[in-house]
Design a protein around this motif. Structure first.
Motif, mmCIF file in Angstrom:
data_model
loop_
_atom_site.group_PDB
_atom_site.id
_atom_site.type_symbol
_atom_site.label_atom_id
_atom_site.label_comp_id
_atom_site.label_asym_id
_atom_site.label_seq_id
_atom_site.Cartn_x
_atom_site.Cartn_y
_atom_site.Cartn_z
ATOM 1 N N VAL A 288 5.191 3.804 5.720
ATOM 2 C CA VAL A 288 6.059 2.690 5.135
ATOM 3 C C VAL A 288 5.489 2.013 4.659
ATOM 4 O O VAL A 288 5.011 0.844 6.285
ATOM 5 C CB VAL A 288 7.342 3.153 5.134
ATOM 6 N N LYS A 289 4.284 1.757 3.812
ATOM 7 C CA LYS A 289 3.817 0.301 3.661
ATOM 8 C C LYS A 289 4.571 -0.813 2.995
ATOM 9 O O LYS A 289 5.637 -0.606 3.132
ATOM 10 C CB LYS A 289 2.608 0.542 2.411
ATOM 11 N N ASP A 290 3.948 -1.623 3.075
ATOM 12 C CA ASP A 290 4.445 -3.023 3.700
ATOM 13 C C ASP A 290 5.277 -3.393 1.825
ATOM 14 O O ASP A 290 6.382 -3.926 1.475
ATOM 15 C CB ASP A 290 4.085 -4.107 3.020
ATOM 16 N N ASP A 291 5.024 -2.776 0.925
ATOM 17 C CA ASP A 291 4.488 -2.961 -0.643
ATOM 18 C C ASP A 291 6.526 -1.602 -0.772
ATOM 19 O O ASP A 291 6.751 -1.228 -1.802
ATOM 20 C CB ASP A 291 4.029 -2.949 -1.031
ATOM 21 N N LEU A 292 6.585 -1.084 0.627
ATOM 22 C CA LEU A 292 7.503 0.355 0.427
ATOM 23 C C LEU A 292 7.060 1.307 -0.388
ATOM 24 O O LEU A 292 7.477 2.417 -0.970
ATOM 25 C CB LEU A 292 8.854 -0.609 -0.248
ATOM 26 N N SER A 293 5.204 1.855 -0.552
ATOM 27 C CA SER A 293 4.756 2.814 -1.148
ATOM 28 C C SER A 293 4.921 3.702 0.414
ATOM 29 O O SER A 293 4.584 2.896 0.683
ATOM 30 C CB SER A 293 4.242 2.540 -1.738
ATOM 31 N N CYS A 294 4.341 4.776 -0.007
ATOM 32 C CA CYS A 294 3.486 5.801 1.607
ATOM 33 C C CYS A 294 2.862 5.894 1.319
ATOM 34 O O CYS A 294 1.793 6.220 0.905
ATOM 35 C CB CYS A 294 4.903 7.456 1.279
ATOM 36 N N CYS A 295 2.136 6.205 2.994
ATOM 37 C CA CYS A 295 0.572 7.236 2.842
ATOM 38 C C CYS A 295 0.712 8.091 4.254
ATOM 39 O O CYS A 295 2.061 7.563 4.647
ATOM 40 C CB CYS A 295 -0.026 5.451 3.110
ATOM 41 N N ILE A 296 0.143 8.828 3.896
ATOM 42 C CA ILE A 296 0.148 9.722 4.618
ATOM 43 C C ILE A 296 -0.698 10.449 5.561
ATOM 44 O O ILE A 296 -1.746 9.781 5.862
ATOM 45 C CB ILE A 296 0.088 11.418 3.818
ATOM 46 N N ALA A 297 -0.232 10.473 6.815
ATOM 47 C CA ALA A 297 -0.990 10.107 8.176
ATOM 48 C C ALA A 297 -1.582 11.331 8.854
ATOM 49 O O ALA A 297 -0.677 11.956 8.475
ATOM 50 C CB ALA A 297 -0.496 9.523 9.180
ATOM 51 N N TYR B 223 -2.640 -1.148 9.963
ATOM 52 C CA TYR B 223 -1.034 -0.275 11.270
ATOM 53 C C TYR B 223 0.290 -1.323 10.388
ATOM 54 O O TYR B 223 0.150 -2.432 8.946
ATOM 55 C CB TYR B 223 -0.868 -2.269 12.281
ATOM 56 N N HIS B 224 0.644 -0.258 9.805
ATOM 57 C CA HIS B 224 2.145 -0.922 8.670
ATOM 58 C C HIS B 224 3.359 -0.938 10.161
ATOM 59 O O HIS B 224 4.137 -0.309 10.239
ATOM 60 C CB HIS B 224 2.068 0.654 8.686
ATOM 61 N N PRO B 225 3.778 -1.625 9.575
ATOM 62 C CA PRO B 225 5.183 -2.535 10.274
ATOM 63 C C PRO B 225 6.290 -1.878 10.015
ATOM 64 O O PRO B 225 7.152 -1.991 10.873
ATOM 65 C CB PRO B 225 5.245 -4.073 9.722
ATOM 66 N N ASN B 226 6.586 -1.658 8.981
ATOM 67 C CA ASN B 226 8.035 -0.399 8.715
ATOM 68 C C ASN B 226 7.676 0.533 9.471
ATOM 69 O O ASN B 226 8.772 1.360 9.711
ATOM 70 C CB ASN B 226 8.049 -0.296 7.159
ATOM 71 N N GLY B 227 6.432 1.433 9.928
ATOM 72 C CA GLY B 227 6.259 2.542 10.775
ATOM 73 C C GLY B 227 6.635 3.497 9.641
ATOM 74 O O GLY B 227 6.375 3.667 9.175
ATOM 75 N N SER B 228 6.920 4.894 10.568
ATOM 76 C CA SER B 228 7.416 6.746 9.786
ATOM 77 C C SER B 228 8.002 6.311 8.747
ATOM 78 O O SER B 228 8.976 5.477 9.142
ATOM 79 C CB SER B 228 6.991 6.742 10.551
ATOM 80 N N LEU B 229 8.262 6.931 8.351
ATOM 81 C CA LEU B 229 9.225 7.503 6.974
ATOM 82 C C LEU B 229 10.528 8.048 7.612
ATOM 83 O O LEU B 229 11.967 7.235 6.997
ATOM 84 C CB LEU B 229 9.107 8.319 6.202
ATOM 85 N N PHE B 230 9.981 8.602 8.503
ATOM 86 C CA PHE B 230 11.414 9.134 9.351
ATOM 87 C C PHE B 230 11.816 8.034 9.981
ATOM 88 O O PHE B 230 13.370 7.387 9.586
ATOM 89 C CB PHE B 230 10.578 10.099 10.939
ATOM 90 N N GLU B 231 11.875 6.877 10.752
ATOM 91 C CA GLU B 231 11.769 5.917 11.552
ATOM 92 C C GLU B 231 12.502 4.442 9.797
ATOM 93 O O GLU B 231 13.927 4.322 10.474
ATOM 94 C CB GLU B 231 10.953 4.151 12.164
ATOM 95 N N PHE B 232 11.998 4.537 8.922
ATOM 96 C CA PHE B 232 12.537 3.548 7.777
ATOM 97 C C PHE B 232 13.726 4.359 7.433
ATOM 98 O O PHE B 232 14.474 3.761 7.232
ATOM 99 C CB PHE B 232 11.344 4.142 6.787
#
Ligand SMILES: Cc1cccc(C2=C(c3ccc4ncccc4n3)CNN2)n1
Length: 304
Positions: free
Chosen positions: A141-150, A82-91
């Motif tokens: 967007v992960k907690d460390d502000l790096s991205c991951c592909i879904a 679970y990534h609390p920052n949500g999607s890059l779009f939302e971020f």
């Protein structure tokens, strides 16, 4: 498995179904609940995630798949971190970026796509994978502000040894029209060449780079978060509308002048232009995109 998960709140809805924040053995998890019509996507994503060596810091961390029959309905779940920052779009909607974070988001997302595109030979290697639905809503967007592909439900795999391309059958789902490259909109993409699927991913990723760059503050200026082609098509553009804009008119997102006068942004602009070009074979590979972004990061004077 499913029975041990407590669904808390719905955090996203897509064509595929819904994503819920869930609790499993005291841990927060994300649960993607598929509509029964989307069994193909569920099965495909399960198959891809079960590919060995798909574990990577810039690919969404997969936990489990589950299919249960609940009151005569088949319920298909996929469980991930679970990534609390949500999607890059939302971020990007809620955050402005400094140059360092802008480059970090671009580079880590590129790194995830590069991992998908790479085939690793050997017994526990992995086949090359083309995503086919790259967009800011499918990047987290992960907690460390790096991205991951879904969202690997549409992915195409290529086995180099048998030179076989596996395209999910009867998968009526096609990518997101707004991010489709000209060759997909013109239906000229050669489905027998795996290279073409990777080139299509690079086009879509160039649009994501444009979305990220807009949010980078430099010289006190920043643009508001917008989806690509917001200025020329409406909310849910038709296939025909996108074909006219992208393939017929050759239109591409506007590059504000300020970007060209900043060293970091102008490097990202160069990548975009060489990645969204009309001819697929002229586009950069994702590996070249990665290298150029790494160079941009090195050149960025360390914040004193
Ligand atoms: C394989 C899988 C399982 C669960 C969710 C997802 C997924 C998404 C996801 C994953 C984690 C999240 N964490 C927080 C908020 C939204 C999330 N969305 C977005 N697209 N697919 N994928």
């Amino acid at each position: 498995m499913a029975r041990q998960i407590q669904l808390l709140t719905c955090v996203g809805k897509g064509r595929y179904g819904e994503v819920w924040k869930g609790k499993w053995q005291g841990e927060l998890v994300a649960v993607k609940v598929f509509a029964s019509r989307d069994e193909q996507s569920w099965a495909r994503e399960t198959e891809i995630y079960n590919t060995v060596l798909l574990r990577h810091s810039n690919i969404l961390g997969y936990i489990a798949s589950d299919m249960t029959s609940r009151n005569s309905e088949t319920q298909m779940w996929l469980v991930s971190y679970y990534h609390p920052n949500g999607s890059l779009f939302e971020f990007l909607q809620r955050r402005e970026l400094d140059k360092n974070l802008m480059l970090k988001l671009c580079l880590t997302a590129a790194n995830g796509i590069a991992h998908l595109h790479t085939d690793i030979l050997g017994t526990c290697g992995k086949n090359a994978i083309a995503h086919r639905d790259i967009k800011s809503k499918n990047i987290l967007v992960k907690d460390d502000l790096s991205c991951c592909i879904a969202d690997l439900g549409l992915a195409v795999t290529h086995s180099p040894t048998e030179d076989k391309i596996v395209i999910p059958k009867h998968n009526h789902r096609v990518g997101t029209k707004r991010y489709m490259p000209p060759e997909v909109l013109e239906e000229t993409l050669n489905t027998y060449s795996f290279e073409c699927f990777k080139q299509a991913d690079v086009y879509s990723f160039a649009l994501v780079l444009w979305e990220i760059a807009r949010r980078c503050v430099c010289g006190g200026i920043v643009e508001e978060a917008k989806p690509p082609f917001y200025d020329v098509v409406n909310y849910d553009p038709s296939f025909e509308e996108m074909r006219k804009v992208v393939a017929v008119d050759g239109y591409r997102p506007v590059i504000p002048n300020r970007w060209s006068s900043d060293p970091s942004l102008s490097l990202v602009v160069k990548i975009m232009k060489e990645s969204w070009c009309e001819h697929p074979h002229s586009r950069l590979t994702i590996h070249r995109v990665k290298k150029t972004l790494m160079k941009a990061m090195d050149q960025l004077a360390p914040d004193v």
